[in-house]
Design a protein around this motif. Structure first.
Motif, PDB file in Angstrom:
ATOM      1  N   SER A  64       0.818  -1.226   0.000  1.00 57.09           N
ATOM      2  CA  SER A  64       0.000   0.000   0.000  1.00 57.09           C
ATOM      3  C   SER A  64       0.844   1.265   0.000  1.00 57.09           C
ATOM      4  O   SER A  64       0.323   2.345   0.283  1.00 57.09           O
ATOM      5  N   ARG A  66       2.103   3.221  -2.297  1.00 55.84           N
ATOM      6  CA  ARG A  66       1.657   4.302  -3.182  1.00 55.84           C
ATOM      7  C   ARG A  66       0.452   5.020  -2.580  1.00 55.84           C
ATOM      8  O   ARG A  66       0.382   6.257  -2.571  1.00 55.84           O
ATOM      9  N   ARG A  67      -0.512   4.244  -2.064  1.00 53.10           N
ATOM     10  CA  ARG A  67      -1.701   4.832  -1.462  1.00 53.10           C
ATOM     11  C   ARG A  67      -1.353   5.647  -0.211  1.00 53.10           C
ATOM     12  O   ARG A  67      -1.909   6.708   0.041  1.00 53.10           O
ATOM     13  N   GLU A  69       1.583   7.102   0.427  1.00 53.27           N
ATOM     14  CA  GLU A  69       2.340   8.292   0.053  1.00 53.27           C
ATOM     15  C   GLU A  69       1.446   9.366  -0.559  1.00 53.27           C
ATOM     16  O   GLU A  69       1.717  10.564  -0.429  1.00 53.27           O
ATOM     17  N   GLN A  70       0.373   8.949  -1.234  1.00 54.39           N
ATOM     18  CA  GLN A  70      -0.508   9.911  -1.896  1.00 54.39           C
ATOM     19  C   GLN A  70      -1.653  10.383  -1.011  1.00 54.39           C
ATOM     20  O   GLN A  70      -2.455  11.217  -1.419  1.00 54.39           O
ATOM     21  N   ALA A  71      -1.715   9.865   0.209  1.00 55.34           N
ATOM     22  CA  ALA A  71      -2.816  10.249   1.104  1.00 55.34           C
ATOM     23  C   ALA A  71      -2.685  11.710   1.511  1.00 55.34           C
ATOM     24  O   ALA A  71      -1.589  12.236   1.694  1.00 55.34           O
ATOM     25  N   HIS A  72      -3.823  12.386   1.615  1.00 58.43           N
ATOM     26  CA  HIS A  72      -3.848  13.766   2.099  1.00 58.43           C
ATOM     27  C   HIS A  72      -3.940  13.719   3.619  1.00 58.43           C
ATOM     28  O   HIS A  72      -4.993  13.444   4.188  1.00 58.43           O
ATOM     29  N   PRO A  75      -2.631   8.663   6.716  1.00 51.19           N
ATOM     30  CA  PRO A  75      -3.601   7.656   6.246  1.00 51.19           C
ATOM     31  C   PRO A  75      -4.223   6.911   7.413  1.00 51.19           C
ATOM     32  O   PRO A  75      -3.569   6.670   8.423  1.00 51.19           O
TER      33      PRO A  75
END
Length: 209
Positions: A64, A66-67, A69-72, A75
């Motif tokens: 996970s 990528r998810r 790292e891209q979380a605002h 996470p």
């Protein structure tokens, strides 16, 4: 197995993989174990990660990344740890916890003063079978431990599973085999009434007074 690791890492058979495995074991990241009745049989060794953080990382964080790292913002735990996969991981973590505290289990079961060897046992082939934790005792008894971690109570259907494992174990000296259930949730009343298990050890009993 060593062969599985060679194929996955695309390594040729030889001294290099032995060096890698030895380094990882010395660093405390992995452990190589064989069946408790034949611990030195190299062809039967199985390697597993034993470092708690690495186990969690490879099971949940790495898939996970990528998810995450891209979380605002931070996470949420549930966004990359699905409940179904977490439940399976808890079961394996409980098995490892019991294995790491095998001497304590022996004390709680009343044979801590007896000389013993302990470890998992497994067979290979079409009739493959695995016993979570086995104690080979000097008093001519074998303690066969079934380890269960689940939210609901453990019912008597576990008896058939453990009976099959007891039959599969090669008890050539005809030693007394005492099946023990170690569980994080209480057993059902009908399981207790069956009287199949020599002892049922609950998690709070294991680490309690």
């Amino acid at each position: 197995s060593r062969e599985d690791l060679q194929r996955a890492c695309k390594l040729r058979s030889g001294g290099r993989i032995s060096e890698y495995l030895e380094d990882l074991e010395l660093a405390g990241f992995i452990e190589g174990t064989g069946p408790v009745n034949r611990p030195e049989a190299e062809r039967n060794l199985r390697y597993r990660i034993i470092d708690p953080y690495l186990l969690f990382y490879f099971r949940f964080i790495r898939p996970s990344l990528r998810r995450i790292e891209q979380a605002h913002g931070p996470p949420s735990f549930s966004s990359f740890v699905p409940e179904r996969r977490l439940a399976a991981w808890r079961g394996l973590a409980f098995e490892r916890l019991c294995y790491q505290h095998a001497p304590l289990i022996a004390e709680k079961l009343g044979f801590g003063a007896v000389r013993y060897e302990y470890g998992p046992w497994f067979s290979r082939g079409s009739d493959a079978c695995q016993i979570d934790l086995l104690f080979l005792r000097a008093d001519r008894a074998i303690t066969l431990c079934e380890i269960k971690f689940q939210e609901e109570s453990v019912g008597k259907d576990v008896i058939a599973e453990v009976a099959r494992k007891r039959t599969a174990f090669p008890n050539k000296k005809n030693l007394t085999i005492e099946p023990v259930l170690i569980t994080a949730s209480p057993p059902t009343e009908d399981l207790v009434r069956e009287g199949f298990f020599h002892r049922i050890l609950l998690l709070d009993q294991l680490f309690g007074p």
